[in-house]
Motif scaffolding. Structure first.
Motif, PDB file in Angstrom:
ATOM      1  N   ALA B 272       0.849  -1.191   0.000  1.00 43.69           N
ATOM      2  CA  ALA B 272       0.000   0.000   0.000  1.00 43.69           C
ATOM      3  C   ALA B 272       0.881   1.236   0.000  1.00 43.69           C
ATOM      4  O   ALA B 272       1.256   1.748   1.051  1.00 43.69           O
ATOM      5  CB  ALA B 272      -0.917  -0.013   1.221  1.00 43.69           C
ATOM      6  N   SER B 276      -2.002   5.844  -2.038  1.00 40.97           N
ATOM      7  CA  SER B 276      -2.983   4.916  -2.618  1.00 40.97           C
ATOM      8  C   SER B 276      -4.257   4.894  -1.756  1.00 40.97           C
ATOM      9  O   SER B 276      -4.209   5.101  -0.545  1.00 40.97           O
ATOM     10  CB  SER B 276      -2.396   3.508  -2.703  1.00 40.97           C
ATOM     11  N   HIS B 278      -7.764   3.024  -0.364  1.00 40.08           N
ATOM     12  CA  HIS B 278      -8.257   1.693   0.017  1.00 40.08           C
ATOM     13  C   HIS B 278      -9.540   1.863   0.822  1.00 40.08           C
ATOM     14  O   HIS B 278      -9.893   2.963   1.208  1.00 40.08           O
ATOM     15  CB  HIS B 278      -7.225   0.960   0.886  1.00 40.08           C
ATOM     16  N   TRP B 360      -8.774  -4.494   5.765  1.00 42.03           N
ATOM     17  CA  TRP B 360      -8.587  -3.758   4.519  1.00 42.03           C
ATOM     18  C   TRP B 360      -9.414  -4.378   3.414  1.00 42.03           C
ATOM     19  O   TRP B 360      -9.596  -5.586   3.374  1.00 42.03           O
ATOM     20  CB  TRP B 360      -7.110  -3.792   4.095  1.00 42.03           C
ATOM     21  N   ARG B 362      -9.750  -3.878  -0.964  1.00 36.89           N
ATOM     22  CA  ARG B 362      -9.157  -3.129  -2.080  1.00 36.89           C
ATOM     23  C   ARG B 362     -10.177  -2.173  -2.684  1.00 36.89           C
ATOM     24  O   ARG B 362     -11.370  -2.421  -2.624  1.00 36.89           O
ATOM     25  CB  ARG B 362      -8.659  -4.099  -3.146  1.00 36.89           C
ATOM     26  N   ALA B 363      -9.698  -1.152  -3.261  1.00 37.09           N
ATOM     27  CA  ALA B 363     -10.566  -0.192  -3.930  1.00 37.09           C
ATOM     28  C   ALA B 363     -11.246  -0.869  -5.107  1.00 37.09           C
ATOM     29  O   ALA B 363     -10.692  -1.780  -5.717  1.00 37.09           O
ATOM     30  CB  ALA B 363      -9.756   1.009  -4.387  1.00 37.09           C
TER      31      ALA B 363
END
Lengths: 211, 378
Positions: B272, B276, B278, B360, B362-363
């Motif tokens: 990451a 970036s 997220h 987390w 991911r986008a």
């Protein structure tokens, strides 16, 4: 005196026992059905409660009397006929608690049984009927009490024949019409009240335990 | 995303549902496929989960469409197979044990398939002679589930079976259900409004306003860009768009920004880089609330100042929505804690959360994100 009481009990018992299967079917159907026929059937079932018993007796006489279309059944002026008259008049009181007993069961009881693989008939016998037993008994006692007191329909339909159709209220009526019959009338009245109180107490005890 | 391992044994048993129906002003229009293992039916109350389950069980009429199980039709446009032939028992929060039968007799009502094993799996061996009225809430739930299992169900339908149970007991019953599912290779369709309380990455069917919006694993649905409303439906109200601001030298934690707030968070399993974007997820019960002065004497890395905007009863707990710099954080705490902190709308509170409490995702726009089988909602 004893004969009259025994005959009354026998007629009332017959009346309730013979109408019970039909009352069970109707009570269940009225509780479960969403048919548009439900309201008219419900009304019809309740009719004997409000129609004068004499009218009920007259209808029965017209149908089952010696010259009626169903006269062949031989009900006219017989003990069986007295039971029919009492059964018809007491029928609404029998159906009502039975219907309430079925209505008070959560729909999930039935759904659970069916989802476990039970067909409707098995669900009825193993789940719905046992759970309704108090309501059924309560209805039976109420109807029994009403059947014991039945007068108008009985005298119209089957008359007052000693040993055949002369139940407590009819015997009382006859005694009153005879000179010096007061003592007998009092005895019949006392017996009627005692039996009625017994039936009512049984009914209330069962209805209370029902919740 | 790999299929759950427990799916192999029941691979051929597929429940295929494509139904619609109208009851009052509620409209159901649902299509989904359930294969072996557990599928969670997730959505807010009023989404139609219960209705859909009843339609599948065959205890609710009035639906049209098609339901097949294992290739056999349960519902077609001109025939409805009755519930007793489907054998898809539905267990809900009211256990629906018949008061006139002992536990043992009820268990055998639908059959005695694996009865001893089921009784021990559900930990009810000692209850067989008892009457339902003498059972505790948790015992009654377990008996109801065992009764359904012993009928050798084709599909086990669960409608919020844990609601109303004390949280620890609910977790225990959930575990028993999952154990039974694995041991007996069951097909389970499980409606819940709190999927975060059920362990494991099961398939999830999102439901809203009578429609099924997507089927996939929870992770896949989240990663696929499920909207904020969808994330709430998934039982994850705290889902934040976060940008990496700084990475610690040991690479174990990163500094991220969520709105105006700066957070220290344990690093994701992937790289990451600074800058970036997220998604960060955190369970409502991982948040700690503190009233009064800033609680500096805590092992917790993140303390955020906020203000209570609403309090919602959620089962036995409360969900407290706290506004932190314009972003809503949802904490789940007990009634006693609400009283102790004297929480009310407008109160100033500190939201405390450990660096390791975050997950987390991911986008959505990344090429390597898995595809869900349904459409995205919102």
């Amino acid at each position: 005196m004893t004969d009259v009481v025994l005959l009354s009990l026998w007629v009332a018992l017959l009346a309730v026992a013979c109408t019970l299967p039909l009352a069970l079917m109707l009570g269940w159907w009225l509780a479960r059905s969403r048919s548009s026929l439900r309201a008219p059937v419900d009304l019809f079932v309740h009719l004997p409660l409000v129609v004068p018993p004499v009218v009920t007796g007259f209808v029965l006489l017209t149908l089952f009397g010696p010259r009626g279309p169903l006269g062949g059944l031989g009900l006219g002026f017989s003990t069986a006929g007295a039971a029919v008259a009492a059964g018809v008049v007491a029928f609404p009181l029998l159906v009502r608690p039975i219907r309430q007993a079925f209505e008070s069961q959560p729909a999930g009881f039935r759904a659970a049984a069916m989802s476990l693989g039970a067909r409707p008939w098995r669900v009825f016998w193993t789940v719905e009927l046992p759970l309704a037993r108090r309501g059924i008994a309560a209805g039976a006692f109420m109807a029994f009490g009403r059947a014991l007191g039945e007068f108008g329909a009985t005298i119209t339909f089957v008359g007052s024949i000693a040993g055949e159709t002369e139940t407590l209220p009819l015997a009382l009526h006859v005694a009153l019409a005879q000179p010096g019959g007061e003592a007998a009338a009092w005895a019949f009245a006392a017996a009627s009240v005692a039996l009625a109180i017994f039936a009512l107490i049984a009914h209330h005890a069962l209805m209370r335990g029902h919740r | 995303m790999s299929q759950p391992a427990d799916e192999r044994g029941a691979a051929r048993r597929v429940l295929d549902v494509d139904v619609e129906g109208t009851w009052g002003d509620f409209q159901l229009q649902a299509a989904l496929q359930v294969t072996g293992g557990v599928t969670l039916l997730v959505g807010p109350s009023g989404a139609g989960k219960s209705t859909l389950l009843q339609v599948v069980a065959g205890t609710r009429g009035g639906a049209v469409g098609r339901i097949t199980f294992d290739g056999r039709p349960w519902l077609t446009n001109d025939a409805m197979v009755p519930a007793w032939q489907r054998r898809a028992p539905l267990v809900h929060q009211v256990p629906m044990l018949w008061p006139h039968q002992r536990v043992g007799a009820q268990l055998r009502y639908g059959g005695d398939w694996q009865l001893d094993r089921i009784a021990s799996l559900m930990q009810i061996d000692g209850l067989l002679e008892r009457w339902p009225a003498s059972l505790s809430g948790g015992e009654a739930r377990r008996v109801a589930i065992a009764r359904a299992l012993a009928s050798k169900p084709s599909v086990l339908l669960l409608d919020e079976p844990l609601t109303g149970l004390e949280p620890r007991l609910a977790a225990q019953v959930a575990e028993l259900i999952l154990d039974a599912q694995r041991a007996l290779e069951l097909v389970v369709l499980w409606a819940t409004h709190a999927p975060d309380r059920i362990a494991g990455d099961h398939r999830v069917a999102l439901m809203q306003e009578g429609r099924v919006h997507g089927v996939g694993t929870r992770q896949a649905l989240l990663a696929a860009g499920t909207t904020r409303a969808g994330a709430q439906t998934l039982g994850l109200p705290n889902r934040f768009h976060a940008v990496v601001v700084e990475r610690a030298l040991d690479a174990r934690t990163v500094q991220v920004s969520v709105g105006d707030a700066s957070l220290q968070v344990a690093s994701p399993s992937w790289d990451a880089p600074v800058g970036s974007w997220h998604y960060l997820l955190v369970s409502p019960d991982a948040l700690v609330l503190a009233a009064g002065a800033e609680p500096t004497q805590l092992s917790v890395r993140n303390r955020l100042a906020g203000r209570v905007t609403s309090l919602l009863a959620c089962g036995d707990a409360w969900r407290i929505v706290v506004d932190v710099g314009g972003i809503a954080w949802v904490a789940e705490i007990t009634t006693a804690a609400v009283d102790d902190l004297k929480l009310k709308v407008g109160a100033d509170v500190w939201v405390c959360v450990k660096a390791r409490a975050f997950r987390w995702a991911r986008a959505p726009q990344r090429a390597d994100s898995p595809e869900p089988t349904g459409s995205r909602d919102g």
